[in-house]
Write an enzyme that holds these catalytic residues in place. Structure first.
Site, short mmCIF file in Angstrom:
data_model
loop_
_atom_site.label_atom_id
_atom_site.label_comp_id
_atom_site.label_asym_id
_atom_site.label_seq_id
_atom_site.Cartn_x
_atom_site.Cartn_y
_atom_site.Cartn_z
N GLU A 126 65.47 -124.09 -12.16
CA GLU A 126 66.26 -122.96 -11.67
C GLU A 126 67.53 -123.48 -11.01
OE1 GLU A 126 64.16 -121.81 -7.55
OE2 GLU A 126 62.75 -122.06 -9.22
N LYS A 128 70.20 -124.42 -8.27
CA LYS A 128 70.13 -124.68 -6.83
C LYS A 128 71.25 -123.89 -6.16
CE LYS A 128 69.84 -128.27 -3.31
NZ LYS A 128 70.83 -127.64 -2.42
N ASP A 130 73.80 -122.26 -3.59
CA ASP A 130 74.52 -122.79 -2.43
C ASP A 130 74.67 -121.67 -1.41
OD1 ASP A 130 77.68 -124.55 -1.92
OD2 ASP A 130 75.75 -124.67 -0.91
N TYR A 238 62.55 -117.42 -4.43
CA TYR A 238 62.11 -118.52 -5.28
C TYR A 238 60.81 -119.18 -4.85
CZ TYR A 238 64.87 -121.01 -1.69
OH TYR A 238 65.41 -121.46 -0.50
N LYS A 303 60.51 -127.75 -10.31
CA LYS A 303 59.22 -127.64 -9.62
C LYS A 303 58.10 -127.73 -10.64
CE LYS A 303 61.24 -124.41 -6.27
NZ LYS A 303 61.30 -123.00 -5.82
N LYS A 327 71.16 -132.92 -8.17
CA LYS A 327 72.48 -132.51 -7.69
C LYS A 327 73.55 -132.81 -8.74
CE LYS A 327 72.98 -131.28 -3.88
NZ LYS A 327 72.93 -131.92 -2.56
N CYS A 421 92.57 -144.92 24.39
CA CYS A 421 91.92 -143.70 23.91
C CYS A 421 92.97 -142.59 23.74
CB CYS A 421 90.85 -143.26 24.90
SG CYS A 421 90.14 -141.63 24.52
N CYS A 424 92.00 -139.81 26.72
CA CYS A 424 92.10 -140.05 28.17
C CYS A 424 92.95 -141.27 28.53
CB CYS A 424 90.70 -140.21 28.77
SG CYS A 424 89.87 -141.75 28.32
N CYS A 439 85.85 -145.78 23.25
CA CYS A 439 86.62 -145.54 24.47
C CYS A 439 85.76 -145.94 25.67
CB CYS A 439 86.98 -144.05 24.56
SG CYS A 439 87.51 -143.52 26.20
N CYS A 445 86.39 -139.32 30.27
CA CYS A 445 87.15 -138.93 29.09
C CYS A 445 86.84 -137.49 28.74
CB CYS A 445 86.79 -139.85 27.92
SG CYS A 445 87.64 -139.43 26.39
#
Length: 682
Positions: A126, A128, A130, A238, A303, A327, A421, A424, A439, A445
């Site tokens: 099936e 996937k 998103d 699902y 599956k 994927k 940094c 800071c 830092c 900071c």
């Protein structure tokens, strides 16, 4: 006599109205089913609207006949102040991933080896989706609760928002549905709805969503369900969670077909395939259809179809062995590095971030990409002005994959780590043999202070209910707090004046802060955000020293005597407690009333399980894992997360996974839950 006749007439009229309302509801539900689930409408939109208006008018005249499962109840309800937590009785697990045909073949081989059967496995394939994983709970056919996946064990109650989604039935169809049915699925925002939502936001000068997944998640997490109702969300189911009152089908595909008959929407692209070859064919076919689908997908899920084989294969860690996600390849595009900036994290880590010419990749417009650390910058030789390949896969943060050297301009600038940094101005240090620069500003900071406060308030630290990231940002940006100790000086009137806050919310926060003052030593140690001191190390430190001052005075030699503490972590701990400003803040927190009960010192001889090492795995029914761990540790045992030759025994509950396998390979004793109860009852 006349009075009795009037009563009878009124009763008959009310009965007829009730029957008419019920008939209208059933008819509208049937039309919803044909429209959203079967994609086969039998009436025009105008006829559907006429039926809905007729039902709304009847319910308005007879409000006593309105029910929660009426199709008119999808417009949203009174806004919530916050989402309640929902514990999943059956955990919502994640999936393992494969990224190539070779990895898919290896996955298939592992299953065959475990089943001791070389015949081709039948899979259900099936898309996937998103979107956002959710759980729907039906009791006696009526939708009573909906929750997000959350961490897989605990999610958020989003029932009001889910009820606004037209494709989700408020009442199941037919008469053979289970008495209790928990179904899992993915809430998505179709591409067309996403474009429409963003176009509307642009017209209003508002911030747009970066992709349909974020839009779906943001819509489901609206405290005002009337907003969710306007977002055109959809859902495909699902999987099953909890089920009672009906016998399960033998296969996953048959179960999906059954869910469809009960009125739940199933993805029409679901297919049963044979073996790796069938999976690969399906993967290629869906990949070709990807752009023409109405919704975003980022791969394919396979599956094992037969439930008896699923049960035999079991689970590993937080994922089923019998399923995996294949994927799609990471999507890549070219862009130009406009600049490189340096971000400062909670622990002071300095991360270089490439600012890019906005480029559409992987379904979103990317303007920033991580460069991870200076080692990565130097290895890839990324320079300002370079043309680079940027990569994005699924939810992974976009990254600079490589430089297109042949396009490098003559004036490309080398990236130089700043000496100070950027937040800071404190000195930036990069320790020998470390890729990450940091830092040295610590709690002074601004970047670290804000993140330190968020960490301090988090659930596993001081657990200050209601003090989320956005509220910390507001408190900090409005200069109501600068350090963690300032939290306990807050006044309800100051908090109430903030945006989206009120008197009640402010009082709740002050109450939560006061409640947090009574804590545990290990929680307090963890809350300080000492580098590389996580929950387990904080607990080891608390158990070893039992007193905060003793810990603060400890040198490296004393610290490395603690379990889980090596020379590097010991140096981090000693350095933290040596800083005068950290000592001042800790004292301020204690002066504000933070305290904990000192654990009673127990003689080693009295600890029945002193020196024993246990591993917990699987689901326990009589006691939860955290309680079991605490009781074992109270008896002197050490509870670890991995099995080794030093492990005394593995305590296995239901659906135990790889830890049980490893114990069997190493011939380590395996105890069941009854053995555990006996063990902690000594």
């Amino acid at each position: 006599l006349m009075s009795d006749k009037r009563k009878a007439k009124k009763y008959t009229k009310n009965k007829m109205i009730k029957e008419k309302i019920e008939k209208l509801r059933d008819l509208i539900n049937q039309h919803n089913y044909r429209y959203y689930v079967l994609d086969d409408p039998r009436v025009s939109d105008s006829e559907y609207d006429r039926l809905m208006r007729e039902l709304q008018e009847l319910e308005a005249e007879h409000p006593e006949l309105i029910t929660d499962d009426s199709p008119t109840r999808r417009v949203g309800a009174t806004p919530l102040s916050e989402f309640d937590q929902v514990k999943h009785e059956v955990p919502m697990l994640s999936l393992s991933n494969v990224f190539s045909e070779e990895e898919l073949q290896a996955f298939d081989k592992r299953l065959k080896d475990r089943l001791d059967d070389e015949s081709e496995i039948e899979y259900v394939a099936e898309p996937k989706l998103d979107g956002l994983a959710v759980s729907l709970l039906y009791q006696e056919g009526k939708l009573v609760q909906a929750a997000t996946r959350g961490d897989g064990t605990t999610g958020e109650n989003i029932t009001q928002n889910i009820r606004t989604i037209q494709s989700i039935p408020l009442k199941l169809m037919g008469d053979d549905y289970p008495s209790v049915l928990e179904v899992r699925g993915e809430v998505i925002m179709p591409k067309a709805s996403f474009e429409k939502l963003n176009a509307k936001a642009r017209e209003a000068g508002e911030k747009t969503f970066v992709n349909p997944r974020n839009a779906a998640a943001g819509s489901l997490r609206q405290l005002d369900s009337r907003i969710t109702a306007q977002r055109s969300l959809d859902m495909y189911c699902y999987a099953l969670g909890k089920i009672e009152g009906v016998e399960l089908s033998a296969t996953h595909k048959e179960t999906l077909q059954k869910l469809g008959l009960w009125g739940l929407r199933i993805n029409p692209e679901v297919e049963v395939v044979k073996g790796v070859a069938g999976c690969v064919d399906y993967y290629q076919k869906i990949g070709e259809k990807r752009q023409s689908l109405d919704y975003e997908i980022d791969g394919v899920v396979y599956k094992v179809n037969r439930f008896d084989l699923q049960e035999k294969l079991g689970f590993v860690s937080r994922a089923p062995r019998w399923a995996t996600a294949h994927k799609f390849p990471a999507q890549e595009e070219m862009s130009t590095v406009l600049d490189v900036e340096f971000q400062v994290g909670r622990t002071g880590a300095i991360t270089p971030v490439a600012r890019l010419e906005p480029t559409f990749v992987g379904g979103v417009t990317v303007s920033n990409a991580t460069l991870h650390n200076m080692d990565e910058v130097e290895r890839k030789d990324v320079r300002i002005g370079d043309t680079v390949i940027i990569r994005r896969a699924g939810d992974v943060i976009p990254e600079v994959a490589r430089v297109v050297l042949e396009r490098r301009p003559d004036d490309a600038e080398k990236v130089v780590l700043p000496k100070n940094c950027p937040v800071c101005g404190s000195e930036v240090l990069r320790a020998e043999n470390e890729a990450i620069a940091r830092c040295t500003g610590g709690l002074f900071c601004n970047a670290q202070r804000k993140e330190a406060i968020k960490h301090f308030a988090s659930r596993k630290a001081m657990d200050i209910d209601g003090l989320g990231d956005k509220l910390v940002d507001q408190l900090f940006d409005n200069k109501l707090i600068e350090h963690v100790s300032d939290l306990y000086q807050l006044k309800a009137s100051d908090v109430a004046a903030l945006e989206r806050m009120g008197d009640k919310s402010a009082e709740n926060l002050i109450h939560a802060l006061n409640n947090s003052k009574e804590t545990e030593l290990h929680r307090f140690i963890y809350s300080l955000g000492i580098r590389e001191v996580g929950e387990a190390t904080a607990k080891s430190l608390a158990n070893h020293f039992r007193d905060l001052q003793a810990l603060m005075n400890a040198d490296v030699e004393a610290l490395i005597e603690v379990d889980d503490v090596g020379p590097i972590v010991a140096e981090h701990i000693q350095y933290f407690f040596q800083q005068a400003h950290n000592q001042e803040i800790i004292q301020s927190l204690q002066d504000a009333g933070i305290h904990w009960e000192m654990p009673e010192v127990i003689e080693t001889d009295d600890l029945a399980l002193q020196g024993k090492i246990y591993v917990l795995t699987g689901k326990l029914s009589q006691i939860n894992r955290n309680e079991a761990k605490a009781k074992l540790e109270a008896l002197g045992a050490k509870v670890t997360g991995s099995v080794s030759k030093k492990t005394t025994a593995v305590i296995a509950g239901k659906k135990a996974g790889s830890k049980l396998d490893k114990a069997e390979k190493l011939n380590i004793p395996v105890l069941n839950e009854e053995d555990l109860i006996s063990l902690i009852s000594v």
